[in-house]
Design a protein around this motif. Structure first.
Motif, PDB file in Angstrom:
ATOM      1  N   LEU A 196       7.577   3.605   0.428  1.00  0.00           N
ATOM      2  CA  LEU A 196       6.295   3.799  -0.231  1.00  0.00           C
ATOM      3  C   LEU A 196       5.298   2.838   0.394  1.00  0.00           C
ATOM      4  CD1 LEU A 196       7.296   4.226  -3.984  1.00  0.00           C
ATOM      5  CD2 LEU A 196       6.859   5.993  -2.257  1.00  0.00           C
ATOM      6  N   LEU A 197       4.113   3.358   0.724  1.00  0.00           N
ATOM      7  CA  LEU A 197       3.135   2.625   1.526  1.00  0.00           C
ATOM      8  C   LEU A 197       1.768   2.622   0.854  1.00  0.00           C
ATOM      9  CD1 LEU A 197       3.883   4.528   4.875  1.00  0.00           C
ATOM     10  CD2 LEU A 197       5.037   2.450   4.092  1.00  0.00           C
ATOM     11  N   LEU A 198       0.979   1.614   1.195  1.00  0.00           N
ATOM     12  CA  LEU A 198      -0.454   1.593   0.925  1.00  0.00           C
ATOM     13  C   LEU A 198      -1.183   1.613   2.257  1.00  0.00           C
ATOM     14  CD1 LEU A 198      -0.723  -1.085  -1.926  1.00  0.00           C
ATOM     15  CD2 LEU A 198      -0.702   1.411  -2.164  1.00  0.00           C
ATOM     16  N   GLU A 233      -9.969   3.597  -3.487  1.00  0.00           N
ATOM     17  CA  GLU A 233      -8.976   4.657  -3.566  1.00  0.00           C
ATOM     18  C   GLU A 233      -7.720   4.123  -4.245  1.00  0.00           C
ATOM     19  OE1 GLU A 233      -9.551   7.658  -2.638  1.00  0.00           O
ATOM     20  OE2 GLU A 233     -11.351   7.457  -1.420  1.00  0.00           O
ATOM     21  N   SER A 234      -7.005   5.013  -4.904  1.00  0.00           N
ATOM     22  CA  SER A 234      -5.717   4.627  -5.480  1.00  0.00           C
ATOM     23  C   SER A 234      -4.632   5.500  -4.880  1.00  0.00           C
ATOM     24  CB  SER A 234      -5.736   4.769  -7.008  1.00  0.00           C
ATOM     25  OG  SER A 234      -6.088   6.095  -7.384  1.00  0.00           O
ATOM     26  N   ASN A 235      -4.686   5.625  -3.548  1.00  0.00           N
ATOM     27  CA  ASN A 235      -3.723   6.466  -2.852  1.00  0.00           C
ATOM     28  C   ASN A 235      -2.423   5.719  -2.615  1.00  0.00           C
ATOM     29  OD1 ASN A 235      -5.587   8.550  -2.662  1.00  0.00           O
ATOM     30  ND2 ASN A 235      -6.298   7.932  -0.630  1.00  0.00           N
ATOM     31  N   LEU A 236      -1.334   6.419  -2.803  1.00  0.00           N
ATOM     32  CA  LEU A 236      -0.009   5.931  -2.455  1.00  0.00           C
ATOM     33  C   LEU A 236       0.560   6.907  -1.442  1.00  0.00           C
ATOM     34  CD1 LEU A 236       2.326   3.865  -3.188  1.00  0.00           C
ATOM     35  CD2 LEU A 236       3.147   5.639  -4.753  1.00  0.00           C
ATOM     36  N   TYR A 237       1.246   6.387  -0.439  1.00  0.00           N
ATOM     37  CA  TYR A 237       1.834   7.226   0.592  1.00  0.00           C
ATOM     38  C   TYR A 237       3.352   7.075   0.567  1.00  0.00           C
ATOM     39  CZ  TYR A 237      -2.829   7.817   2.604  1.00  0.00           C
ATOM     40  OH  TYR A 237      -4.148   8.141   2.793  1.00  0.00           O
ATOM     41  N   LYS A 238       4.004   8.164   0.899  1.00  0.00           N
ATOM     42  CA  LYS A 238       5.464   8.123   1.088  1.00  0.00           C
ATOM     43  C   LYS A 238       5.776   8.659   2.473  1.00  0.00           C
ATOM     44  CE  LYS A 238       8.171  11.153  -0.974  1.00  0.00           C
ATOM     45  NZ  LYS A 238       8.972  11.820  -2.035  1.00  0.00           N
ATOM     46  N   ILE A 239       6.533   7.895   3.234  1.00  0.00           N
ATOM     47  CA  ILE A 239       6.976   8.344   4.546  1.00  0.00           C
ATOM     48  C   ILE A 239       8.482   8.559   4.482  1.00  0.00           C
ATOM     49  CG2 ILE A 239       7.290   6.000   5.521  1.00  0.00           C
ATOM     50  CD1 ILE A 239       6.188   7.195   8.175  1.00  0.00           C
ATOM     51  N   GLN A 240       8.917   9.698   4.998  1.00  0.00           N
ATOM     52  CA  GLN A 240      10.326  10.079   4.977  1.00  0.00           C
ATOM     53  C   GLN A 240      10.839  10.224   6.402  1.00  0.00           C
ATOM     54  OE1 GLN A 240       9.440  13.716   2.679  1.00  0.00           O
ATOM     55  NE2 GLN A 240      10.873  12.975   1.125  1.00  0.00           N
ATOM     56  N   PHE A 241      12.015   9.689   6.644  1.00  0.00           N
ATOM     57  CA  PHE A 241      12.689   9.827   7.933  1.00  0.00           C
ATOM     58  C   PHE A 241      14.000  10.574   7.691  1.00  0.00           C
ATOM     59  CE2 PHE A 241      10.167   5.938   8.121  1.00  0.00           C
ATOM     60  CZ  PHE A 241       9.461   6.106   9.298  1.00  0.00           C
ATOM     61  N   ARG A 263       0.768  12.007   0.682  1.00  0.00           N
ATOM     62  CA  ARG A 263      -0.224  11.180  -0.005  1.00  0.00           C
ATOM     63  C   ARG A 263      -0.263  11.598  -1.482  1.00  0.00           C
ATOM     64  NH1 ARG A 263      -4.917  11.109   3.320  1.00  0.00           N
ATOM     65  NH2 ARG A 263      -5.126  13.315   2.842  1.00  0.00           N
ATOM     66  N   TYR A 264      -0.242  10.583  -2.351  1.00  0.00           N
ATOM     67  CA  TYR A 264      -0.321  10.807  -3.803  1.00  0.00           C
ATOM     68  C   TYR A 264      -1.627  10.206  -4.295  1.00  0.00           C
ATOM     69  CZ  TYR A 264       4.613  11.878  -3.211  1.00  0.00           C
ATOM     70  OH  TYR A 264       5.801  12.420  -2.780  1.00  0.00           O
ATOM     71  N   ARG A 265      -2.572  11.085  -4.640  1.00  0.00           N
ATOM     72  CA  ARG A 265      -3.869  10.618  -5.131  1.00  0.00           C
ATOM     73  C   ARG A 265      -3.735  10.272  -6.608  1.00  0.00           C
ATOM     74  NH1 ARG A 265      -7.662  10.941  -1.340  1.00  0.00           N
ATOM     75  NH2 ARG A 265      -7.513  12.497   0.331  1.00  0.00           N
ATOM     76  N   ALA A 317      -1.650 -10.926  -4.655  1.00  0.00           N
ATOM     77  CA  ALA A 317      -0.731 -10.162  -3.817  1.00  0.00           C
ATOM     78  C   ALA A 317      -1.481  -9.602  -2.614  1.00  0.00           C
ATOM     79  CB  ALA A 317      -0.112  -9.032  -4.628  1.00  0.00           C
ATOM     80  N   HIS A 318      -0.762  -9.532  -1.461  1.00  0.00           N
ATOM     81  CA  HIS A 318      -1.450  -9.039  -0.266  1.00  0.00           C
ATOM     82  C   HIS A 318      -1.855  -7.577  -0.422  1.00  0.00           C
ATOM     83  CE1 HIS A 318       2.868  -8.225   1.094  1.00  0.00           C
ATOM     84  NE2 HIS A 318       2.315  -7.045   1.165  1.00  0.00           N
ATOM     85  N   SER A 319      -1.160  -6.827  -1.319  1.00  0.00           N
ATOM     86  CA  SER A 319      -1.551  -5.442  -1.532  1.00  0.00           C
ATOM     87  C   SER A 319      -2.944  -5.348  -2.133  1.00  0.00           C
ATOM     88  CB  SER A 319      -0.536  -4.743  -2.448  1.00  0.00           C
ATOM     89  OG  SER A 319      -0.453  -5.397  -3.695  1.00  0.00           O
ATOM     90  N   HIS A 320      -3.336  -6.332  -2.980  1.00  0.00           N
ATOM     91  CA  HIS A 320      -4.668  -6.341  -3.566  1.00  0.00           C
ATOM     92  C   HIS A 320      -5.724  -6.741  -2.539  1.00  0.00           C
ATOM     93  CE1 HIS A 320      -2.807  -7.023  -7.814  1.00  0.00           C
ATOM     94  NE2 HIS A 320      -2.645  -5.808  -7.367  1.00  0.00           N
ATOM     95  N   LEU A 321      -5.344  -7.568  -1.584  1.00  0.00           N
ATOM     96  CA  LEU A 321      -6.300  -8.068  -0.605  1.00  0.00           C
ATOM     97  C   LEU A 321      -6.511  -7.117   0.562  1.00  0.00           C
ATOM     98  CD1 LEU A 321      -5.035 -11.767  -0.495  1.00  0.00           C
ATOM     99  CD2 LEU A 321      -7.058 -10.906  -1.688  1.00  0.00           C
TER     100      LEU A 321
END
Length: 279
Positions: free
Chosen positions: A161-163, A63-71, A122-124, A53-57
Motif C-alpha cells: 500500500l502506497l501514498l 488528495e486522500s488517494n491510496l495506491y495498491k501495487i501488486q506483483f 488507486r483508491y480515492r 510522520a513522514h507520510s504527513h510531510l
C-alpha cells in the motif's frame, strides 16, 4: 586519551614544525566509555528527530488517494491465459462507479523479473475506500471466480500500500505505445524525508519529455520503499533522456546525496496490457 604536542621549529630540525600524538591510558571506566561514545559518534549517521510522520510531510494534502501495487509471478505456461483473464475481469471493476477505485495501469515485465504482472490501483478516499472495495468484492461472484482461477496460474504474489509524493504528477491515462520503467528503491530507515527533499527539486529536471508518470512511497508491505514510474517511447529514447538530464546544473548533486540513502534498487521495463489505462 589523545594528547597533541607541537614542537617549535629549530635549526636542529631544519626549522620544520613537528606534530606528535601521545596516548595516555586512564583506568577510570567512565573516561573509557566517554571516549568510546565520542569515537563511535564519528561513524554513526545522525537522523534528525521528527515530530510528525513522514507520510504527513510528503504526501499530497489535497488528495486522500491510496495506491495498491501488486506483483504476480505467473507460471510461464499460464501467462497468456492469465493476461486474458485480467483483461476480461479487471476493467469491469475499474469502470464500475460502485467501486471507489481505479485501475491506474497493468503491465507485464519485459526486462527484470520474467513472467511477472504488475497492477497499480488507486483508491480515492484512502483506507475507507480500500475497505469498502474489499467488502463489496466479497459478494462479486465474477471476481471470486477470477481469484480462484488466478490462483491456479500463480507461483507467488505480493503487494504494497502506497501514498504518492506531493511533488510528483498524479498518474493519468496515456495513449501509447509506450514502455514503462518502474524503478524501486529500498531506502535506509529514517531517510525518507531527506529523499523527498532532494527529489522535490530533482523532478523538475525529469519533465522534458513527459516521462514522469508517478512517484510513491510505501505504507504497508516493504517499508521505506520508493517507486518511481516513468514512460518512454522506446529503450533508445529512455537512454537519451536519462543521459540528457546530466546537462542540468544540480542533477549531479541530487545523485551524489541520494545514492547513499539507498540500500537496494531495482528496475523493471514493462509493457502495458491491452486494457491498461496507461498505454
Amino acid at each position: 586519551h589523545w594528547l597533541l604536542k607541537i614542537l617549535k621549529p629549530s635549526a636542529a630540525h631544519g626549522n620544520v614544525i613537528y606534530v606528535t600524538f601521545c596516548f595516555r591510558s586512564f583506568s577510570a571506566s567512565s573516561n573509557r566509555n566517554g571516549e568510546d561514545s565520542w569515537f563511535k559518534s564519528l561513524f554513526v549517521r545522525k537522523v534528525d528527530p521528527r515530530k510528525d510522520a513522514h507520510s504527513h510531510l510528503l504526501a499530497k494534502k489535497e488528495e486522500s488517494n491510496l495506491y495498491k501495487i501488486q506483483f504476480h509471478n505467473v507460471k510461464p505456461e499460464c501467462l497468456d491465459a492469465y493476461n486474458k483473464l485480467c483483461e476480461d475481469v479487471l476493467p469491469s471493476i475499474h469502470t464500475n462507479e460502485y467501486y471507489p477505485c481505479e485501475l491506474v495501469g497493468t503491465w507485464n515485465t519485459w526486462y527484470g523479473e520474467q513472467d511477472q504482472a504488475v497492477h497499480l490501483w488507486r483508491y480515492r478516499g484512502g483506507y475507507p475506500a480500500l475497505t469498502e472495495v474489499m467488502n463489496k468484492l466479497k459478494n462479486n461472484k465474477e471476481f471470486l471466480e477470477y481469484r480462484k482461477e488466478r490462483g491456479r496460474m500463480l507461483l507467488s504474489r505480493r503487494n504494497q500500500l502506497l501514498l504518492e509524493f506531493s511533488f510528483w504528477n498524479e498518474p493519468v491515462p496515456r495513449e501509447g505505445p509506450n514502455i514503462y520503467e518502474l524503478r524501486s528503491y529500498q531506502l535506509r530507515p529514517g531517510t525518507m524525508i531527506e529523499w523527498g527533499n532532494y527529489w522535490a527539486r530533482a523532478i523538475s529536471y525529469r519533465q522534458q519529455n513527459r516521462e514522469a508518470v508517478g512517484g510513491f512511497f510505501s505504507q504497508i508491505g516493504h517499508l521505506y520503499m520508493v517507486h518511481h514510474l516513468w514512460a518512454y517511447k522506446n529503450l533508445q529514447l529512455r537512454e537519451d533522456t536519462r543521459n540528457a538530464v546530466w546537462q542540468h546544473e544540480g542533477w549531479n548533486e541530487v545523485v551524489y546525496y541520494t545514492v547513499p540513502l539507498i540500500q537496494h534498487m531495482d528496475s523493471r521495463i514493462m509493457i502495458p496490457m491491452k486494457t491498461s489505462p496507461l498505454q
